[in-house]
Structure formats: structure tokens, C-alpha cells
Scaffold this active site. Structure first.
Site, PDB file in Angstrom:
ATOM      1  N   LYS A 109       1.025  -1.047   0.007  1.00  0.00           N
ATOM      2  CA  LYS A 109      -0.102  -0.085  -0.066  1.00  0.00           C
ATOM      3  C   LYS A 109       0.695   1.371   0.086  1.00  0.00           C
ATOM      4  CE  LYS A 109      -3.090  -2.679   2.685  1.00  0.00           C
ATOM      5  NZ  LYS A 109      -3.605  -2.838   4.167  1.00  0.00           N
ATOM      6  N   SER A 164      -8.073   1.556   9.603  1.00  0.00           N
ATOM      7  CA  SER A 164      -9.002   1.023  10.581  1.00  0.00           C
ATOM      8  C   SER A 164      -7.956   0.846  11.790  1.00  0.00           C
ATOM      9  CB  SER A 164      -9.590  -0.437  10.380  1.00  0.00           C
ATOM     10  OG  SER A 164      -8.685  -1.112  10.128  1.00  0.00           O
ATOM     11  N   ALA A 188      -2.046  -4.421  14.568  1.00  0.00           N
ATOM     12  CA  ALA A 188      -2.358  -5.594  14.098  1.00  0.00           C
ATOM     13  C   ALA A 188      -2.776  -6.424  15.352  1.00  0.00           C
ATOM     14  CB  ALA A 188      -1.295  -6.316  13.339  1.00  0.00           C
ATOM     15  N   THR A 198      -6.192  -5.318  10.244  1.00  0.00           N
ATOM     16  CA  THR A 198      -4.570  -5.109  10.111  1.00  0.00           C
ATOM     17  C   THR A 198      -4.008  -6.304  10.422  1.00  0.00           C
ATOM     18  OG1 THR A 198      -5.024  -3.042  11.008  1.00  0.00           O
ATOM     19  CG2 THR A 198      -2.852  -3.828  11.009  1.00  0.00           C
TER      20      THR A 198
END
Length: 181
Positions: free
Chosen positions: A39, A130, A162, A168
Site C-alpha cells: 500500500k 482502521s 495488528a 490489520t
């Protein structure tokens, strides 16, 4: 069909280095579809790094539009981001895009939104997606209480996010470049 989402991005500045990283998860509804998406993109011949969160196709569209703006304003990332934000807010098709963009260069860290926002954080730490707020909290604590590098802070903070955020994962990709702060 439910939209796909790519999630958490974090950037940190420390000791003349800016690092930006993201996890690799893409989720469609409640299903993990991909574990290893990158990303983070290098733009403007490597002078700008950007990270994307939100609906996958929308995020890539925003990145492509940002790249065009960087070509229009090659030595002024802030101006390119401002022009993107204006277009995003005013263009009927772009207004529908569900994404956020973080852009960094040697001097600036910017959040760009479809509401016309171009925001620069005071402390050089910015997170989106998120798990973004979890990663920002972890990064601030690590920045204040350790001597870790910007890259190490990004990596550890995303791993902490995470552990908390189900959208995540720990497949983390980090890019860095020389910066300020």
C-alpha cells in the site's frame, strides 16, 4: 457486493529519516482476501512516498490522480496535495471515492482527504485506516520512550495495531527516505 478495503498506514519522522509503512491485508466484507498487498508507493522519481487506505480501487484511483498533480507541480508536494484535495472535493465522480492518502517528502507529512483536507501533523506521526489510531498511539509512545529508528517504530507500531485491529495484519512493508525533523 461489498467493497474491498485495504487498511492501516503509518508514517514517522525521526533523526532525519521519514518512514512510512502499511500492513498487507485486504478485506472484502468480513473475509480476508489478500495478505500481502503493498500500500506504499514511490512517486515523483522517488522524492515522494504515499500510503493508501480505504476501498482498494478508490485508493489506487486517488494515487493515480495524485501522481498527475505531482507532475503538474514537480517541486511542490504541498501544492500538488492541495490541488488534489480541491479536485477530489469538487469533482462529482471523485467525491464518491472512499479512501485516504498520506504523502511524505523530505520536509512534509500530509494527510489528504476527499473533504478537501490537507493536514500536516505537529509531531511527524500520522496514521490512517482502521488500525491507524492504534498505530499512532504506539508510535508516539515508542518515539518518546525509546531510541528506535523511524523505520523500527513504524514496524513495531503496525505490529501492535495488528494485535488489536482485526483488519490489520503483520505482513508489514516499510519504505524510508531522508527527511527532516
Amino acid at each position: 457486493m461489498k467493497k474491498s478495503h485495504s487498511t492501516t498506514i503509518l508514517t514517522v519522522r525521526r533523526n532525519g529519516i521519514v518512514a512510512i509503512g502499511g500492513d498487507g491485508q485486504v478485506t472484502v466484507g468480513t473475509t480476508i482476501m489478500k495478505h500481502d498487498v503493498r500500500k506504499i508507493r514511490r512517486l515523483a522519481d522517488g522524492k515522494v512516498l504515499c500510503g493508501l487506505a480505504g476501498s482498494t480501487a478508490d485508493a489506487f484511483t486517488v494515487a493515480e490522480r495524485f501522481e498527475v498533480k505531482l507532475c503538474d507541480f514537480p517541486d511542490d508536494m504541498t501544492r500538488a496535495a492541495t490541488e488534489l484535495a480541491k479536485e477530489w472535493r469538487m469533482d462529482r465522480a471523485m467525491r464518491q471515492l472512499e479512501a485516504l492518502l498520506i504523502a511524505v517528502d523530505a520536509e512534509n507529512t500530509l494527510l489528504v482527504t476527499g473533504n478537501g483536507d490537507v493536514v500536516s501533523p505537529t509531531d511527524g506521526i500520522l496514521g490512517i485506516g482502521s488500525g491507524g489510531n492504534f498505530a499512532v498511539c504506539a508510535a508516539r509512545a515508542l518515539l518518546r520512550n525509546t531510541d528506535l529508528s523511524a523505520t523500527e517504530i513504524v514496524r513495531k507500531s503496525l505490529k501492535i495495531a495488528a494485535e488489536i485491529d482485526i483488519y490489520t495484519n503483520t505482513n508489514i512493508y516499510v519504505e524510508e527516505m531522508k527527511g527532516t525533523l
